[in-house]
Design a protein around this motif. Structure first.
Motif, PDB file in Angstrom:
ATOM      1  N   LEU A   1      43.780  28.020  15.278  1.00 10.10           N
ATOM      2  CA  LEU A   1      43.181  29.350  15.411  1.00 10.10           C
ATOM      3  C   LEU A   1      44.076  30.281  16.221  1.00 10.10           C
ATOM      4  CD1 LEU A   1      39.394  28.501  15.903  1.00 10.10           C
ATOM      5  CD2 LEU A   1      40.553  29.307  13.832  1.00 10.10           C
TER       6      LEU A   1
ATOM      7  N   ARG B   1      41.503  34.294  11.581  1.00 10.83           N
ATOM      8  CA  ARG B   1      40.845  33.067  12.052  1.00 10.83           C
ATOM      9  C   ARG B   1      39.913  32.503  10.974  1.00 10.83           C
ATOM     10  NH1 ARG B   1      41.087  35.863  16.953  1.00 10.83           N
ATOM     11  NH2 ARG B   1      38.999  36.731  16.654  1.00 10.83           N
TER      12      ARG B   1
ATOM     13  N   THR C   1      40.302  28.814   9.489  1.00  9.10           N
ATOM     14  CA  THR C   1      39.173  27.874   9.450  1.00  9.10           C
ATOM     15  C   THR C   1      39.013  27.297   8.047  1.00  9.10           C
ATOM     16  OG1 THR C   1      38.077  29.016  11.270  1.00  9.10           O
ATOM     17  CG2 THR C   1      36.686  27.653   9.840  1.00  9.10           C
TER      18      THR C   1
ATOM     19  N   GLN D   1      39.473  23.419   6.810  1.00  7.40           N
ATOM     20  CA  GLN D   1      38.400  22.746   6.087  1.00  7.40           C
ATOM     21  C   GLN D   1      38.892  22.170   4.761  1.00  7.40           C
ATOM     22  OE1 GLN D   1      35.318  22.187   7.423  1.00  7.40           O
ATOM     23  NE2 GLN D   1      35.052  20.839   5.654  1.00  7.40           N
TER      24      GLN D   1
END
Length: 191
Positions: A35, A65, A69, A73
């Motif tokens: 991040l 960000r 993310t 994932q």
């Protein structure tokens, strides 16, 4: 419904372990995105060349960000693997290489990449793509990697060729960019 062919890569073969960091020739490292890399993503996506070849842009660190993310994932869901290319000593972000549209059944993925404007012209991207392809085909168990780029993007074509991807053909009117439909070169690398 039973399958007539055994999957080449089993579920869990990626997500069963942490995403690896990969050393790259010439003092580079491929590592999973953090991040904290969001400011670098925003900076890269201010570049007109990046905006020309990509379908989205990141205007804020919050947006970046969100991307990071999703990139993280992708590994857990075994649908993608995204690495940032960094200087091994300073950890400065120099680019990105990704395996996307992963199909475990056939051991296939699409490879994509970009280079930060401040890192262009030094072979960063071709070395990083070579490293990811080598890992994917030899260690991870992939069988085929495909790479596509606009036929009017010679820099991307040079990366593909330097990384050992063979041009297989042209996909006509295959991708819509901001300036209209582009024909795409299709390159591939097979184990």
């Amino acid at each position: 419904m039973p399958s007539l062919v055994a999957p080449l890569m089993s579920a869990g073969c990626l997500a069963g372990a942490p995403q690896p960091s990969l050393p790259v020739e010439g003092g580079l490292l491929l590592r999973p995105w953090r991040l904290a890399d969001a400011a670098a993503v925003v900076r890269v996506f201010q570049d007109p060349d990046i905006q020309r070849w990509h379908l989205k842009r990141a205007d804020t660190e919050a947006e970046a960000r969100e991307w990071i993310t999703r990139w993280q994932q992708g590994w857990q869901d075994e649908v993608a693997a995204h690495w940032t290319v960094v200087d091994a000593d300073s950890d400065a972000v120099l680019g990105r290489v990704s395996l996307q549209s992963i199909i475990l059944m056939g051991g296939q993925a699409e490879i994509s990449y970009w280079t930060a404007p401040w890192a262009r012209g030094a072979g960063v991207c071709s070395r990083a793509v070579t490293a990811v392809a080598g890992w994917a085909l030899s260690e991870a168990g992939f069988h085929r990697l495909e790479l596509g780029h606009s036929v009017v993007n010679p820099a991307s074509c040079r990366v593909a060729v330097k990384a050992g991807f063979t041009q297989e053909g042209i996909r006509h009117n295959a991708l819509l960019h901001t300036d209209g439909w582009h024909d795409m070169h299709l390159h591939a690398c097979v184990r």
